[in-house]
Design a protein around this motif. Structure first.
Motif, PDB file in Angstrom:
ATOM      1  N   PRO A  59       4.015  -0.622  -7.525  1.00 55.80           N
ATOM      2  CA  PRO A  59       4.583  -1.146  -6.276  1.00 55.80           C
ATOM      3  C   PRO A  59       4.604  -2.670  -6.286  1.00 55.80           C
ATOM      4  N   ASN A  66      12.405  -5.503  -8.502  1.00 51.96           N
ATOM      5  CA  ASN A  66      12.391  -6.956  -8.382  1.00 51.96           C
ATOM      6  C   ASN A  66      12.730  -7.650  -9.695  1.00 51.96           C
ATOM      7  N   GLU A 113       3.619   0.330   0.236  1.00 57.49           N
ATOM      8  CA  GLU A 113       2.898  -0.926   0.083  1.00 57.49           C
ATOM      9  C   GLU A 113       1.812  -0.834  -0.986  1.00 57.49           C
ATOM     10  N   LYS A 137       2.169  -8.601  -5.993  1.00 56.98           N
ATOM     11  CA  LYS A 137       1.968  -9.856  -5.269  1.00 56.98           C
ATOM     12  C   LYS A 137       0.490 -10.229  -5.207  1.00 56.98           C
ATOM     13  N   GLU A 138      -0.358  -9.213  -5.301  1.00 56.83           N
ATOM     14  CA  GLU A 138      -1.809  -9.436  -5.269  1.00 56.83           C
ATOM     15  C   GLU A 138      -2.403  -9.525  -6.669  1.00 56.83           C
ATOM     16  N   ALA A 187       4.417  -4.665  -3.904  1.00 59.08           N
ATOM     17  CA  ALA A 187       3.421  -5.229  -2.991  1.00 59.08           C
ATOM     18  C   ALA A 187       2.093  -5.477  -3.697  1.00 59.08           C
ATOM     19  N   GLY A 190       9.153   1.956  -1.020  1.00 56.75           N
ATOM     20  CA  GLY A 190       9.011   0.523  -1.175  1.00 56.75           C
ATOM     21  C   GLY A 190       9.510   0.071  -2.533  1.00 56.75           C
ATOM     22  N   SER A 209       5.444   3.735  -5.429  1.00 56.36           N
ATOM     23  CA  SER A 209       5.929   3.101  -4.199  1.00 56.36           C
ATOM     24  C   SER A 209       6.759   4.042  -3.333  1.00 56.36           C
TER      25      SER A 209
END
Length: 451
Positions: A132, A44, A95, A137-138, A134, A38, A90
């Motif tokens: 990671p 990013n 995730e 994002k949290e 993902a 991932g 990742s």
């Protein structure tokens, strides 16, 4: 090839001294979207315009993912007995949580097995800055779920690899990734602000201790440590303002994470900001969860820092007086070359009295290497390593228990926000062809370690 007359001998460091070379997954592996991996925060972040010099991306890097066997042979050929590398979170959990990725898990088994085959001790770093995407994002390291995520990841790695790997590093430079990534936004994930920074600091401090406890409980005969970036902090003048600026800078650079780990709590007495946060978060008052008795502390030093009072800089009221401004010897990164500062920071950490052993888990220098007739004569880097190893030897002779030294780094790689401009490697990499060329500094280590 340039040669040097060594001012010391290998045996001067002792028979059990650990000689290693270090690297990191995000900077070397590449294969960012292969075999189920991932995206990480650095994948990013590198897509954001203007964040990385030359718009560089870590997608291929040194292609260690496909070339690890050859690269490990090179590390062995240079005489190193230990190989420090990190696991890409990742690649194991695409995730961040959930079901592990079989191909990613298998890759690190192959790297570990190859190290053991070559009689090189694998030193595995659980977290070297590549969260990671993902989980970011949290909230990433600012999230109150962070320690639950990290603990599950650490437990999986310990149970999966612990029968073969006995030497572990929990975190790489927590001040680096919290300050650069969550305070000033220079590194991934690019967040800014005091609140983000302080939340990330607390969760990282919890992770370094709880990660140690997990490794201890899951792995028999484990040798466990964590690493800190550190720099001797020197006031620009004897003025009380400059001395106050140096004190606050020292708290952030050198004391913020080691003191809670040693059971002292956060160094709030000299820094009102930390006192304010403790009042906001009662969890900060319970120092036991932040404490863990590490087998060793990894120190990562590159240069000293000279600071002066600056009322326009928030929080610390300090700014660095660059080596180039002071017209002192410096690397291509503008970092001062000062082996005495290296010795002084080793001594500063040892004075805590509660550290069992120190390993220099990173030390090195970037210069503007030139390939000429298929060779790289990097005498400046040789001089840097030679003077800094002399500082290590001086510390050892004075009774400081320095048990090892790891050069940064095996190969030129993706150097975070610097992209591919900053070359720290003992081996030159042509990033267009992936051709490896051993620099004179690499041969220097070979001559030292195989004498």
């Amino acid at each position: 090839m340039t040669t040097s007359i060594l001012p010391f001998r290998l045996k001067d460091f002792g028979d059990n001294f650990i000689w290693g070379v270090a690297m990191a997954a995000a900077q070397n592996e590449g294969a960012y979207n292969e075999d189920g991996r991932g995206p990480s925060i650095w994948d990013n972040f590198s897509r954001r315009q203007g964040k990385i010099k030359g718009a560089a991306k870590p997608y291929v890097a040194c292609d260690f993912y496909h070339r690890y066997k050859d690269d490990l042979i090179l590390a062995k050929a240079l005489g190193f007995k230990a190989f420090r590398f990190s696991i890409s979170w990742s690649r194991i959990f695409p995730e961040g949580t959930g079901k592990p990725n079989k191909e990613g898990v298998a890759f690190y088994h192959k790297v570990i097995d190859e190290c053991l085959k070559l009689d090189m001790d694998p030193f595995v770093t659980l977290y070297h800055w590549d969260l990671p995407a993902a989980l970011e994002k949290e909230g990433g390291w600012t999230s109150h779920h962070m320690n639950k995520w990290f603990n599950r990841y650490a437990t999986f790695c310990a149970t999966e690899y612990g029968d073969k790997v006995k030497k572990w590093i929990v975190l790489n430079e927590p001040f680096g990734f919290t300050m650069l990534g969550y305070m000033i936004g220079k590194h991934a994930p690019g967040k800014t602000g005091v609140n983000n920074f302080l939340k990330a600091v607390h969760h990282a401090a919890m992770a370094q201790a709880e990660g140690g406890r997990i490794l201890r409980s899951e792995i028999s005969k484990a040798y466990i440590g964590t690493t800190f970036s550190c720099s001797q902090v020197i006031p620009f003048s004897d003025s009380k303002e400059d001395k106050a600026a140096a004190l606050k800078t020292d708290i952030l650079l050198n004391r913020l994470f080691i003191e809670p780990l040693l059971g002292k709590g956060y160094p709030k007495d000299d820094f009102a900001l930390l006192e304010k946060l403790e009042m906001q978060n009662t969890a900060w008052k319970y120092t036991d969860k932040l404490r863990f008795d590490m087998d060793f502390i990894g120190l990562q030093n590159y240069f000293p820092v000279v600071v002066k009072h600056n009322p326009f800089i928030p929080i610390v009221n300090a700014s660095e007086v660059k080596a180039t401004t002071r017209k002192v010897p410096h690397t291509a990164m503008g970092w001062e070359i000062n082996a005495n500062g290296f010795y002084n920071i080793i001594k500063q950490f040892w004075k805590y009295g509660a550290i069992k052993e120190i390993i220099i888990s990173e030390n090195g220098a970037a210069f503007n290497d030139v390939v000429k007739d298929g060779a790289i004569a990097d005498q400046q880097r040789i001089d840097y390593f030679q003077s800094h190893l002399q500082a290590v030897l001086k510390a050892k002779k004075e009774g400081i228990n320095v048990k090892g030294y790891m050069a940064w780094t095996l190969m030129d790689n993706f150097e975070w926000a610097e992209g591919y401009n900053a070359r720290f490697g003992l081996i030159h990499v042509d990033f267009k062809t992936q051709l490896r060329t051993i620099k004179d500094s690499g041969y220097w280590f070979r001559d030292l370690l195989t004498q």
